[in-house]
Design a protein around this motif. Structure first.
Motif, PDB file in Angstrom:
ATOM      1  N   ALA A   8      21.515  31.485  58.483  1.00  0.00           N
ATOM      2  CA  ALA A   8      21.982  32.867  58.589  1.00  0.00           C
ATOM      3  C   ALA A   8      21.116  33.684  57.640  1.00  0.00           C
ATOM      4  CB  ALA A   8      23.455  32.991  58.226  1.00  0.00           C
ATOM      5  N   GLY A   9      20.277  34.555  58.183  1.00  0.00           N
ATOM      6  CA  GLY A   9      19.353  35.319  57.357  1.00  0.00           C
ATOM      7  C   GLY A   9      18.321  34.408  56.718  1.00  0.00           C
ATOM      8  N   THR A  10      18.136  34.549  55.404  1.00  0.00           N
ATOM      9  CA  THR A  10      17.151  33.734  54.681  1.00  0.00           C
ATOM     10  C   THR A  10      17.797  32.544  53.991  1.00  0.00           C
ATOM     11  OG1 THR A  10      17.378  35.085  52.704  1.00  0.00           O
ATOM     12  CG2 THR A  10      15.657  35.729  54.272  1.00  0.00           C
ATOM     13  N   ASN A  11      19.007  32.188  54.419  1.00  0.00           N
ATOM     14  CA  ASN A  11      19.745  31.093  53.792  1.00  0.00           C
ATOM     15  C   ASN A  11      20.126  30.021  54.808  1.00  0.00           C
ATOM     16  OD1 ASN A  11      20.134  32.143  51.001  1.00  0.00           O
ATOM     17  ND2 ASN A  11      21.164  33.787  52.102  1.00  0.00           N
ATOM     18  N   LEU A  12      20.212  28.802  54.321  1.00  0.00           N
ATOM     19  CA  LEU A  12      20.794  27.699  55.072  1.00  0.00           C
ATOM     20  C   LEU A  12      22.169  27.441  54.475  1.00  0.00           C
ATOM     21  CD1 LEU A  12      17.731  25.283  55.260  1.00  0.00           C
ATOM     22  CD2 LEU A  12      18.518  26.895  57.001  1.00  0.00           C
ATOM     23  N   TRP A  13      23.213  27.594  55.260  1.00  0.00           N
ATOM     24  CA  TRP A  13      24.592  27.468  54.795  1.00  0.00           C
ATOM     25  C   TRP A  13      25.138  26.104  55.175  1.00  0.00           C
ATOM     26  CZ3 TRP A  13      27.454  31.468  52.419  1.00  0.00           C
ATOM     27  CH2 TRP A  13      26.783  32.687  52.293  1.00  0.00           C
ATOM     28  N   TYR A  30      21.637  27.465  50.707  1.00  0.00           N
ATOM     29  CA  TYR A  30      20.335  27.125  50.157  1.00  0.00           C
ATOM     30  C   TYR A  30      19.414  28.293  50.472  1.00  0.00           C
ATOM     31  CZ  TYR A  30      15.788  24.876  49.621  1.00  0.00           C
ATOM     32  OH  TYR A  30      14.504  24.574  49.252  1.00  0.00           O
ATOM     33  N   ASP A  31      18.920  28.959  49.429  1.00  0.00           N
ATOM     34  CA  ASP A  31      18.039  30.113  49.598  1.00  0.00           C
ATOM     35  C   ASP A  31      16.631  29.606  49.903  1.00  0.00           C
ATOM     36  OD1 ASP A  31      16.167  32.267  48.925  1.00  0.00           O
ATOM     37  OD2 ASP A  31      17.961  33.324  48.214  1.00  0.00           O
ATOM     38  N   LEU A  32      16.124  29.944  51.073  1.00  0.00           N
ATOM     39  CA  LEU A  32      14.813  29.459  51.492  1.00  0.00           C
ATOM     40  C   LEU A  32      13.682  30.026  50.639  1.00  0.00           C
ATOM     41  CD1 LEU A  32      15.361  29.622  55.344  1.00  0.00           C
ATOM     42  CD2 LEU A  32      15.004  27.558  53.991  1.00  0.00           C
ATOM     43  N   VAL A  37      20.273  26.212  45.393  1.00  0.00           N
ATOM     44  CA  VAL A  37      21.564  26.013  46.043  1.00  0.00           C
ATOM     45  C   VAL A  37      22.596  26.804  45.256  1.00  0.00           C
ATOM     46  CG1 VAL A  37      23.375  24.359  46.620  1.00  0.00           C
ATOM     47  CG2 VAL A  37      20.972  23.740  46.938  1.00  0.00           C
ATOM     48  N   VAL A  38      23.359  27.633  45.966  1.00  0.00           N
ATOM     49  CA  VAL A  38      24.374  28.467  45.339  1.00  0.00           C
ATOM     50  C   VAL A  38      25.720  28.157  45.974  1.00  0.00           C
ATOM     51  CG1 VAL A  38      25.164  30.833  44.926  1.00  0.00           C
ATOM     52  CG2 VAL A  38      22.708  30.311  44.922  1.00  0.00           C
ATOM     53  N   GLU A  39      26.698  27.756  45.157  1.00  0.00           N
ATOM     54  CA  GLU A  39      28.060  27.568  45.660  1.00  0.00           C
ATOM     55  C   GLU A  39      28.682  28.946  45.832  1.00  0.00           C
ATOM     56  OE1 GLU A  39      32.169  26.267  43.742  1.00  0.00           O
ATOM     57  OE2 GLU A  39      30.688  24.636  43.726  1.00  0.00           O
ATOM     58  N   VAL A  40      29.125  29.245  47.046  1.00  0.00           N
ATOM     59  CA  VAL A  40      29.684  30.562  47.351  1.00  0.00           C
ATOM     60  C   VAL A  40      31.209  30.528  47.310  1.00  0.00           C
ATOM     61  CG1 VAL A  40      29.788  32.429  49.058  1.00  0.00           C
ATOM     62  CG2 VAL A  40      27.657  31.124  48.737  1.00  0.00           C
ATOM     63  N   VAL A  41      31.794  29.470  47.844  1.00  0.00           N
ATOM     64  CA  VAL A  41      33.254  29.343  47.912  1.00  0.00           C
ATOM     65  C   VAL A  41      33.644  27.942  47.476  1.00  0.00           C
ATOM     66  CG1 VAL A  41      35.260  29.280  49.456  1.00  0.00           C
ATOM     67  CG2 VAL A  41      33.480  30.985  49.809  1.00  0.00           C
TER      68      VAL A  41
END
Length: 195
Positions: A8-13, A30-32, A37-41
């Motif tokens: 989704a966009g520039t990220n792999l969720w 995961y920001d390409l 890697v960013v934990e969102v929830v």
């Protein structure tokens, strides 16, 4: 993580089955560009716990299932807003008790499968619950927010304990796999035709 990455966009969720603040699973990205890697929830009982589902992208949102938690303790259908990280529960699977199953009030529990969009509906399979406690096929209507039972998995004919979602194969034909057949405990593949 037990599910595939979703772009989704520039990220792999992706979702996870455990970990996070309450060790109940997470949604992370995961920001390409930055390779971070960013934990969102971090899941809790209210949002549902333990997801094995891919995120189904519709617009700026990702739809998914959790296999437990929610108000019924039997999993949820939910969505995340990719921009804000806010999670909204769309449906709580009801408690999976013998009384509820006998009364026909248990339409499925423990959804391990990802959601599949068919028209204006999101379809999934559960690995338990339903009248036979062998799982079911359910659909969530995006327009009116109603979740309904499509069919109960019965064991001998339709298999039981579904773990994966639906795969299209031609005109109105969808395939799914089940973990057990209940006669000889071997895996099987069945066809469900949508009309």
């Amino acid at each position: 993580p037990l599910a595939r990455l979703t772009r989704a966009g520039t990220n792999l969720w992706f979702t996870t089955d455990s970990g996070g603040t309450f060790d109940a699973g997470t949604i992370s990205r995961y920001d390409l560009a930055t390779r971070e890697v960013v934990e969102v929830v971090s899941f809790d009982n209210g949002t549902g716990t333990g997801s094995e589902s891919d995120l189904l992208v519709i617009g700026e949102e990702g739809y998914f299932t959790t296999k437990s938690g929610g108000s019924g303790g039997a999993g949820t259908i939910a969505k995340i807003d990719f921009n804000t990280g806010a999670v909204s529960v769309l449906f709580n699977f009801p408690s999976n008790t013998a009384t509820a199953r006998a009364a026909g009030a248990q339409i499925g529990a423990t959804p391990r499968a990802s959601l599949t969009r068919i028209g204006d509906e999101l379809w999934t399979l559960t690995s338990s619950g339903g009248t036979s406690n062998r799982g079911s096929i359910v659909r969530y209507n995006l327009t009116n927010g109603v979740t309904s039972l499509v069919t109960n998995l019965d064991g001998p004919v339709l298999g039981g304990q579904a773990f994966a979602g639906l795969t299209p194969a031609g005109s109105n034909a969808w395939y799914y796999t089940t973990f057990s057949f209940f006669f000889n405990d071997t895996a099987t593949t069945e066809i469900y035709t949508i009309t």
